[in-house]
Design a protein around this motif. Structure first.
Motif, short mmCIF file in Angstrom:
data_model
loop_
_atom_site.label_atom_id
_atom_site.label_comp_id
_atom_site.label_asym_id
_atom_site.label_seq_id
_atom_site.Cartn_x
_atom_site.Cartn_y
_atom_site.Cartn_z
N SER A 132 1.01 3.80 -3.21
CA SER A 132 0.41 5.14 -3.07
C SER A 132 1.29 6.23 -3.65
O SER A 132 0.85 7.37 -3.82
CB SER A 132 0.14 5.44 -1.59
OG SER A 132 1.36 5.61 -0.86
N ARG A 184 2.36 7.77 -6.49
CA ARG A 184 1.99 7.81 -7.91
C ARG A 184 3.19 8.09 -8.81
O ARG A 184 3.25 7.61 -9.95
CB ARG A 184 0.90 8.86 -8.13
CG ARG A 184 -0.44 8.47 -7.51
CD ARG A 184 -1.43 9.63 -7.58
NE ARG A 184 -1.73 10.03 -8.93
CZ ARG A 184 -2.67 9.46 -9.68
NH1 ARG A 184 -3.39 8.47 -9.21
NH2 ARG A 184 -2.90 9.90 -10.91
N SER A 239 -5.65 3.17 -9.35
CA SER A 239 -4.73 4.27 -9.63
C SER A 239 -3.75 3.89 -10.73
O SER A 239 -3.34 4.75 -11.54
CB SER A 239 -3.97 4.67 -8.36
OG SER A 239 -3.16 3.63 -7.89
N ASN A 242 -4.48 -0.74 -5.13
CA ASN A 242 -3.54 0.00 -5.98
C ASN A 242 -3.97 -0.01 -7.45
O ASN A 242 -3.49 0.78 -8.26
CB ASN A 242 -2.14 -0.61 -5.90
CG ASN A 242 -1.44 -0.29 -4.58
OD1 ASN A 242 -1.76 0.69 -3.92
ND2 ASN A 242 -0.49 -1.13 -4.20
N PRO A 290 0.82 -1.22 0.00
CA PRO A 290 0.00 0.00 0.00
C PRO A 290 0.85 1.27 0.00
O PRO A 290 0.53 2.23 -0.70
CB PRO A 290 -0.82 -0.12 1.29
CG PRO A 290 -0.81 -1.56 1.63
CD PRO A 290 0.51 -2.09 1.16
#
Length: 314
Positions: free
Chosen positions: A129, A131, A170, A167, A125
């Motif tokens: 996260s 990006r 995204s 995930n 995670p």
């Protein structure tokens, strides 16, 4: 062991030198020691090397950045906690991925991420996260001129990120589907296609993937991989089955209809996976065939119904 500990401390102390040459020489030695001597890896981490290595990833010197990235990769094998507990590690890795002073530095950073992601699922995670990290990895995948090793390491890191379901959306938003489908279409190397389809199968496990798959022509490409006329490997075929099955599970009726229409054309290819694949591959192929059989009534599907019943019994 005490001699190794003393050596590690001395080399790490040199990383704070005002002399770039002293720092460069120390990094080179740390890289070699961490590569050749597994016992020294935790000693180097305990001596406080990781923050200095992170800072060195911002260097414009190819030698410094490359040696720092390679040393972090070596340390990630045994000292993952030291890496992930260091403030700014992921930002530094992201910088080296997006601003590599050498291809080798980017490759080592991608491999470090893979090492962390596969070893401890609790890191997924956190890394996912970021990006900018995902974007940089996808940029490597989309680069036609990227070295094979860099592409494979980027794919392996993306696979680790995609293993965490939250995930995936995204990743889709950052263009993962189009990048992966394009790579599969343009690259005939078996290992690359296997890794790319493995990532695609995971990313397909979210509802956001359906529209992206449609825009990229992903379902058709997956169907082509299952065609008996292609030379796709067994692993690639199993990944294609898994991706199509995930679309039926997570997508809407339009996506399920597209999968059904595609699979009807390559039923024999899916049946081969159901008969000869791995344990997981067989189970997914049988489920995909059942999905198609239950929703279709043409003659070819009827002919396979009996074979499917036998597979499910066995």
């Amino acid at each position: 062991m005490e001699d190794k500990r003393r050596t590690a401390r001395n080399l790490v102390a040199k990383l704070s030198s005002v002399s770039e040459q002293i720092r460069t020489d120390a990094l080179s030695e740390l890289r070699q020691i961490s590569k050749l001597d597994p016992e020294s890896r935790p000693l180097i981490a305990d001596a406080g090397a990781v923050p200095y290595l992170c800072d060195s990833l911002y260097s414009s010197s190819p030698t410094i950045q490359e040696n720092s990235a390679a040393t972090l990769l070596n340390l990630s094998i045994t000292s993952r906690g030291s890496l992930m507990s260091t403030r700014g590690l992921l930002d530094a890795v992201s910088h080296a991925l997006s601003n590599p002073a050498s291809q080798a530095a980017a490759q080592s950073c991608a491999a470090t991420l893979h090492s962390l992601l596969i070893a401890d699922e609790s890191y997924r995670p956190m890394i996912g996260s970021k990006r900018d990290i995902v974007y940089s990895l996808l940029s490597i995948v989309g680069d036609k001129h990227a070295p094979t090793r860099s592409t494979k390491d980027a794919l392996k890191a993306l696979f680790g990120i995609a293993l965490y379901p939250l995930n995936r959306a995204s990743m889709v938003g950052l263009g993962a589907i189009s990048a992966l489908v394009s790579l599969i279409v343009r690259d005939a190397r078996t290992g690359i296609v296997e890794d790319a389809t493995a990532v695609l199968a995971q990313v397909a496990g979210c509802e956001e993937s359906e529209e992206a798959m449609r825009k990229a022509g992903g379902v058709g490409v997956l169907g082509d991989l299952l065609d008996e006329g292609t030379s796709a490997s067994t692993r690639t075929r199993e990944n294609a089955v898994a991706a199509l099955l995930n679309i039926t599970r997570c997508g809407g009726e339009r996506g399920r209809r597209e999968v059904r229409e595609t699979v009807v054309k390559v039923l024999e290819g899916v049946a081969v996976v159901a008969e000869n694949g791995s344990g997981k591959g067989k189970a997914k192929a049988v489920e995909l065939l059942k999905f198609v059989v239950d929703g279709n009534g043409n003659n070819q599907v009827r002919e396979l119904r009996f074979k499917l019943d036998k597979l499910m019994i066995s």
